[in-house]
Design a protein around this motif. Sequence first.
Motif, PDB file in Angstrom:
ATOM      1  N   PHE A   1       0.666  -1.273   0.164  1.00  0.00           N
ATOM      2  CA  PHE A   1       0.031  -0.036  -0.105  1.00  0.00           C
ATOM      3  C   PHE A   1       1.023   1.289  -0.108  1.00  0.00           C
ATOM      4  CE2 PHE A   1      -2.356   3.346   2.392  1.00  0.00           C
ATOM      5  CZ  PHE A   1      -3.226   3.428   1.744  1.00  0.00           C
TER       6      PHE A   1
ATOM      7  N   SER B   1       2.531   2.042  -3.305  1.00  0.00           N
ATOM      8  CA  SER B   1       1.440   2.229  -4.622  1.00  0.00           C
ATOM      9  C   SER B   1       0.798   3.331  -4.343  1.00  0.00           C
ATOM     10  CB  SER B   1       0.623   0.951  -4.502  1.00  0.00           C
ATOM     11  OG  SER B   1       1.077  -0.283  -4.547  1.00  0.00           O
ATOM     12  N   ILE B   2       0.808   4.057  -3.019  1.00  0.00           N
ATOM     13  CA  ILE B   2      -0.103   5.472  -3.023  1.00  0.00           C
ATOM     14  C   ILE B   2       0.698   6.391  -3.458  1.00  0.00           C
ATOM     15  CG2 ILE B   2      -1.766   6.499  -1.477  1.00  0.00           C
ATOM     16  CD1 ILE B   2      -2.775   3.828  -2.655  1.00  0.00           C
TER      17      ILE B   2
END
Length: 305
Positions: free
Chosen positions: A137, A140-141
């Motif tokens: 996460f 990816s963000i």
Amino acid sequence: MLRYLSVRIFSSAIVIFGVVSIIFVLARLVGDPVLLMVEPGTTQQDMAEMRTALGLDRPILEQYASFVVGAFHGDFGDSVRQSTPAFDLVMDRLPATLLLTASALGFAVVGALILGILSALYRGSIIDRLANALALFGQSIPNFWLAMMLILFLSSTMRLLPSAGYGTVQHLIMPTLALGLFSLARLTRLVRSELLETLSQDYVRTARAKGVGPVAIVVRHALGNVAIPMITLIAVDFGALMGGAVVTETVFAWPGVGRLMIQAIGQRDFPVIQAGAFVIATLVVVTSLITDLAYALVNPKIRYA
């Protein structure tokens, strides 16, 4: 050692000079700052006089030569908008940027050590899966999207934290999370992979057979192997965090160098852009140099040639 240090300092100076020179050229591609400063109806003669006062009427090579001489003496000129020395403006904002960067880096390092160690010790468990999910996460963000989501949830919906500003610990929490999550994710994966490799070695199995506990094994035998790659990645992430602070400071109205440079770009304030680029480049290069020297402290076998 002294020869190596001299060469590194010389090469660092070249890197800083090259970065600032590139910024000098790119800043002038943004446009003419006079066009943003004049009021409607200003005559061409008045605009020409303003360019003369700012030194923008001179040939580009002459402007560059003047810039190099001034930068060598620590003088980047006065801000076009604020009529204040550009270097002083940047230095006034620097503590806020360093505070945010240090907070994000501390959050990333401490969190990565905890998650990485737990993930390696309890491989395949729910802790390991959650740590891997968080690492995926975090990498990816985009930090600007995460920043807006934090504002929407923690500030607008939950009313727990202020949405923007500077001055208290509450103001620091969301920028730290938004800026530091990517580094936390990368460092967690690094710590986990290095520990798993180390814990599979024969000497670790021997220590376990002798009854040494898992915490003692990690502290005495495993963390030393993680130190050098972790120091390297921290140094790289410091530069990334300084760059990412530009976006984060803008979203959270954090009064740092990054936000100042974004405003300067919008206003075509060349001296402030150049001074900000110089300060950030210097910090990143000095951090890289300190990191190289820290290797010998972590591993005395390392020698510099």
